[in-house]
Design a protein around this motif. Structure first.
Motif, short mmCIF file in Angstrom:
data_model
loop_
_atom_site.label_atom_id
_atom_site.label_comp_id
_atom_site.label_asym_id
_atom_site.label_seq_id
_atom_site.Cartn_x
_atom_site.Cartn_y
_atom_site.Cartn_z
N VAL A 66 0.84 -1.21 0.00
CA VAL A 66 0.00 0.00 0.00
C VAL A 66 0.87 1.25 0.00
N HIS A 67 1.72 1.37 1.02
CA HIS A 67 2.44 2.65 1.09
C HIS A 67 3.51 2.75 0.01
N LYS A 68 4.07 1.59 -0.39
CA LYS A 68 5.09 1.66 -1.46
C LYS A 68 4.43 2.14 -2.75
N LEU A 124 1.66 3.84 -3.16
CA LEU A 124 1.18 5.23 -3.06
C LEU A 124 2.34 6.23 -3.14
N HIS A 125 3.45 5.94 -2.43
CA HIS A 125 4.59 6.86 -2.47
C HIS A 125 5.12 6.97 -3.90
N LYS A 126 5.11 5.87 -4.62
CA LYS A 126 5.70 5.87 -5.95
C LYS A 126 4.76 6.54 -6.97
N LEU A 138 -6.88 4.56 5.71
CA LEU A 138 -5.89 5.63 5.87
C LEU A 138 -6.39 6.95 5.28
N SER A 139 -7.22 6.86 4.24
CA SER A 139 -7.55 8.09 3.52
C SER A 139 -8.94 8.65 3.84
N VAL A 140 -9.92 7.77 4.09
CA VAL A 140 -11.31 8.26 4.20
C VAL A 140 -11.56 8.95 5.53
N ASN A 141 -11.20 8.28 6.62
CA ASN A 141 -11.51 8.86 7.92
C ASN A 141 -10.74 10.14 8.21
N THR A 142 -9.46 10.13 7.85
CA THR A 142 -8.63 11.32 8.06
C THR A 142 -9.23 12.53 7.35
N THR A 143 -9.56 12.33 6.07
CA THR A 143 -10.07 13.46 5.28
C THR A 143 -11.45 13.89 5.78
N GLN A 203 5.02 7.58 14.35
CA GLN A 203 5.11 6.40 15.23
C GLN A 203 6.00 5.36 14.55
N ARG A 204 7.06 5.01 15.19
CA ARG A 204 8.01 4.06 14.60
C ARG A 204 8.39 3.02 15.64
N GLU A 205 8.89 1.87 15.11
CA GLU A 205 9.37 0.80 16.01
C GLU A 205 10.87 0.67 15.79
N MET A 215 3.67 18.71 12.02
CA MET A 215 3.86 17.26 11.83
C MET A 215 2.55 16.51 11.68
N GLN A 216 1.48 17.21 11.30
CA GLN A 216 0.18 16.53 11.21
C GLN A 216 0.15 15.46 10.13
N PHE A 217 1.07 15.54 9.17
CA PHE A 217 1.13 14.50 8.14
C PHE A 217 2.37 13.63 8.34
N GLY A 218 2.95 13.64 9.53
CA GLY A 218 4.15 12.84 9.79
C GLY A 218 5.36 13.45 9.10
N MET A 219 6.40 12.61 8.93
CA MET A 219 7.63 13.12 8.30
C MET A 219 8.46 11.97 7.75
N GLY A 220 9.22 12.26 6.70
CA GLY A 220 10.25 11.33 6.23
C GLY A 220 9.70 10.19 5.39
N ARG A 221 10.35 9.04 5.53
CA ARG A 221 10.04 7.87 4.70
C ARG A 221 8.55 7.51 4.71
N HIS A 222 7.89 7.70 5.84
CA HIS A 222 6.48 7.30 5.93
C HIS A 222 5.52 8.49 6.05
N ALA A 223 6.01 9.67 5.67
CA ALA A 223 5.10 10.84 5.69
C ALA A 223 3.92 10.56 4.78
N CYS A 224 2.79 11.14 5.09
CA CYS A 224 1.56 10.85 4.34
C CYS A 224 1.73 11.17 2.84
N PRO A 225 1.63 10.15 1.97
CA PRO A 225 1.75 10.43 0.53
C PRO A 225 0.47 11.02 -0.04
N GLY A 226 -0.63 11.01 0.75
CA GLY A 226 -1.92 11.47 0.23
C GLY A 226 -2.21 12.91 0.58
N ARG A 227 -1.26 13.62 1.14
CA ARG A 227 -1.61 14.95 1.69
C ARG A 227 -1.97 15.96 0.61
C1 HEM Z 1 -6.50 15.14 6.13
C2 HEM Z 1 -6.17 13.99 5.65
C3 HEM Z 1 -5.00 13.15 6.08
C4 HEM Z 1 -4.21 13.22 7.19
C5 HEM Z 1 -4.29 14.22 8.35
C6 HEM Z 1 -3.23 12.15 7.10
C7 HEM Z 1 -2.24 11.90 8.03
C8 HEM Z 1 -1.34 10.85 7.94
C9 HEM Z 1 -0.33 10.56 8.92
C10 HEM Z 1 -0.09 11.33 10.22
C11 HEM Z 1 0.35 9.48 8.48
C12 HEM Z 1 1.55 8.81 9.19
C13 HEM Z 1 2.82 9.57 8.81
C14 HEM Z 1 4.07 9.14 9.53
O1 HEM Z 1 4.04 8.16 10.25
O2 HEM Z 1 5.13 9.80 9.34
C15 HEM Z 1 -0.23 9.07 7.23
C16 HEM Z 1 0.18 7.99 6.50
C17 HEM Z 1 -0.40 7.60 5.31
N1 HEM Z 1 -1.41 8.24 4.63
FE1 HEM Z 1 -2.34 9.91 5.20
N2 HEM Z 1 -3.46 11.46 5.93
C18 HEM Z 1 -4.52 12.04 5.28
C19 HEM Z 1 -5.06 11.68 4.06
C20 HEM Z 1 -4.60 10.65 3.26
C21 HEM Z 1 -5.11 10.32 1.95
C22 HEM Z 1 -6.23 11.07 1.23
C23 HEM Z 1 -4.40 9.23 1.52
C24 HEM Z 1 -4.50 8.48 0.23
C25 HEM Z 1 -5.05 8.92 -0.87
C26 HEM Z 1 -3.45 8.88 2.56
C27 HEM Z 1 -2.56 7.83 2.49
C28 HEM Z 1 -1.65 7.52 3.48
C29 HEM Z 1 -0.77 6.37 3.41
C30 HEM Z 1 -0.72 5.30 2.31
C31 HEM Z 1 0.01 6.42 4.57
C32 HEM Z 1 1.10 5.43 4.99
C33 HEM Z 1 2.43 5.96 4.53
C34 HEM Z 1 3.61 5.10 4.92
O3 HEM Z 1 3.52 4.35 5.90
O4 HEM Z 1 4.65 5.20 4.25
N3 HEM Z 1 -3.60 9.77 3.59
N4 HEM Z 1 -1.26 9.93 6.91
#
Ligand code: HEM
Length: 507
Positions: free
Chosen positions: A131-133, A135-137, A302-307, A373-375, A443-455
């Protein structure tokens, strides 16, 4: 020095086989004790902060304030805090650069472990990384076509979910927005007409709640009991049911893709199933509908509830601070006219005040109190000699930083134009304070390798839906009621799911 007589007698009366066995057991015990002491000692070098009062209760029901208190006492140092999942380590900002790109072999995201993934998703653990690979790509590469879908989705689906409201009408905002975002995201990320399938939308809208409750309930039990207890958790059984049904709903879509691929003129569609198929390192996975179903449900979670939580909070804030309704509406109107009547990605960038309003909403009520959050899979030794012991769960106290008075003056005040003003204090700031910007203070979208690719797509979606609602409706709080509350549970902050706002079609 001689051995005590009784010990000498004991040794003399035993056979050498017994003695070797005994020595081996003693060596093993000594090794285990020394190993546990070594781990303990490393962990013990990190100070434990215990928030005042009933800290266990506070972790569950007052988490943002407990973490703000802990952070204010340990702003620049690594500290440990009690959590319902054991002690976790809070990072100071200065370590983020060093840690943000650590490889997954040493420092992976902790989300899978947090959700107790093996109970929810019966596939090999590493395959969830597709999933995350993927999406990031691929996600941001395809942003223009995703944007077009998001715009059409906002224009055509919002009026279906939000009623006409000739007069002031109470609307339960969160469930309405949740369905809307489920539909738009399904269209964006999967397509193939699945956004019109009521059952899929129901599954997508309820899945996050169910995985969250399943893992929260499982965690109450010691790991040895979980293999049995799992069968008695209704939400977990529902997760399994959704996994099965999602597989049945996706199978025909995959079959159709396989059929069409044989056609020479076939043009691969832009969707996340294809991104995952392209990336599948094990060829068996490419067309495995069970795996695809689970991956799509996780992506939806990951995407529906956050948004939808962010949009809900924005609507609560628009009703609470009506003067900004006018400011944002005027901004959107001018940007849309300039764009020739149809939103483009460039015109989205003109919505600077809206961007600031959304970012301030996220600063106050992000869906998580902590991110990054990392291990630690191995002990990590940082440049200044600090050690992060193997086995630790590490996080960044994002919400506490958002309320740090040295970074954000009057942090408790909701100042919708806070980031707009910051952007305009000096020319270099223009890109630093956007909704999607990431720094140690944001940092609401995280940072680095696992920063949110959907932001980026999330930012567009929120703006498109808000612009639509601002154009069509007025909003206000119900008579005599304040802003719907934020519900706190552990590290989550939910906008009140029952909260109602009055809507009326603009006259
Ligand atoms: C307001 C909306 C959103 C917020 C606040 C949000 C926030 C986050 C946060 C905090 C993380 C973890 C980052 C980290 O650990 O460094 C994350 C990961 C992720 N988000 Fe979002 N997100 C949002 C919307 C979305 C959307 C729309 C998508 C997809 C279309 C998405 C896909 C992902 C994925 C795939 C990851 C995992 C990334 C990884 O582990 O490498 N997010 N998001």
């Amino acid at each position: 020095m001689s051995l005590p007589t009784s010990l000498q007698e004991f040794i003399a009366t035993r056979s050498s086989v017994h003695l070797i066995a005994l020595a081996s057991v003693l060596t093993l015990v000594a090794f285990l004790i020394l190993r546990s002491l070594a781990t303990k000692r490393l962990d013990d070098t990190i100070p434990l902060y215990t928030p005042q009062g009933d800290y266990k209760k506070r972790w569950s029901y007052d988490n943002p304030h407990a973490l703000r208190e802990a952070y204010s006492q340990n702003r620049n140092s690594l500290f440990k805090i009690w959590t319902s999942q054991g002690h976790w380590l809070a990072l100071p900002a200065r370590y983020l650069d060093e840690l943000k790109m650590q490889p997954d072999t040493k420092f992976p995201s902790a989300l899978q472990s947090f959700f107790l993934g093996p109970y929810l998703w019966p596939v090999e653990k590493w395959k969830l990384d597709y999933v995350h690979k993927g999406l990031h790509k691929d996600l941001n590469k395809h942003l223009p076509s995703m944007f077009a879908d998001a715009r059409d989705g906002a224009n055509t689906m919002t009026p279906v979910e939000f009623p006409e409201c000739k007069d002031w009408t109470p609307i339960k905002v969160h469930p309405t927005v949740l369905r809307l975002v489920s539909k738009i995201n399904t269209k964006l990320l999967i397509g193939n007409g699945l956004e019109k399938n009521k059952e899929w939308i129901d599954i997508s809208a309820s899945y996050t709640k169910n995985i969250f409750l399943s893992s929260a309930k499982l965690r109450v039990f010691h790991p040895v009991f979980r293999p049995v207890v799992q069968y008695f958790i209704p939400e977990l059984r529902d997760v399994w049911r959704c996994n099965r049904r999602a597989k049945e709903l996706l199978a025909p879509i995959l079959a159709e893709k396989i059929k069409q691929e044989r056609d020479q003129d076939y043009k691969k569609p832009v969707d996340s199933i294809e991104w995952i198929r392209d990336d599948a390192s094990d060829p068996k996975d490419k067309n495995d509908s069970h795996l695809h179903a689970i991956l799509q449900l996780i992506l939806g979670a990951l995407s529906v509830n956050t948004t939808s939580q962010l949009i809900t909070n924005c609507i609560y804030n628009l009703a609470t601070y009506p003067e900004y309704t006018i400011i944002l509406r005027d901004e959107a109107k001018a940007a849309l006219v300039e764009a020739g009547g149809e939103w483009t990605m460039d015109s989205m960038a003109k919505l600077e005040k809206t961007d600031s309003f959304i970012k301030e909403t996220l600063r106050h009520a992000g869906h998580l109190t902590l991110t990054f959050q990392r291990e630690a899979k191995t002990t990590l030794t940082l440049k200044d000699g600090t050690q992060i012991p193997a086995g630790s769960t590490v996080f960044f106290p994002t919400n506490a930083v958002n309320f740090d008075v040295t970074l954000y003056p009057s942090p408790e005040r909701f100042e919708p134009l806070r980031f707009y003003n910051l952007r305009h204090t000096s020319p270099g700031n223009e890109k630093k304070f956007q909704l999607t910007s990431i720094t140690a203070e944001q940092m609401q979208f995280g940072m680095g390798r696992h920063a949110c690719p959907g932001r980026a797509i999330a930012s567009h979606q929120v703006k498109l839906i808000l612009a639509y609602l601002l154009d069509k409706y007025d909003f206000k709080l119900k008579e005599g009621q304040g802003r719907p509350k934020t519900v706190l549970f552990q590290t989550n902050q939910f906008p009140d799911p029952q909260g109602e706002i009055l809507f009326r079609a603009r006259r």
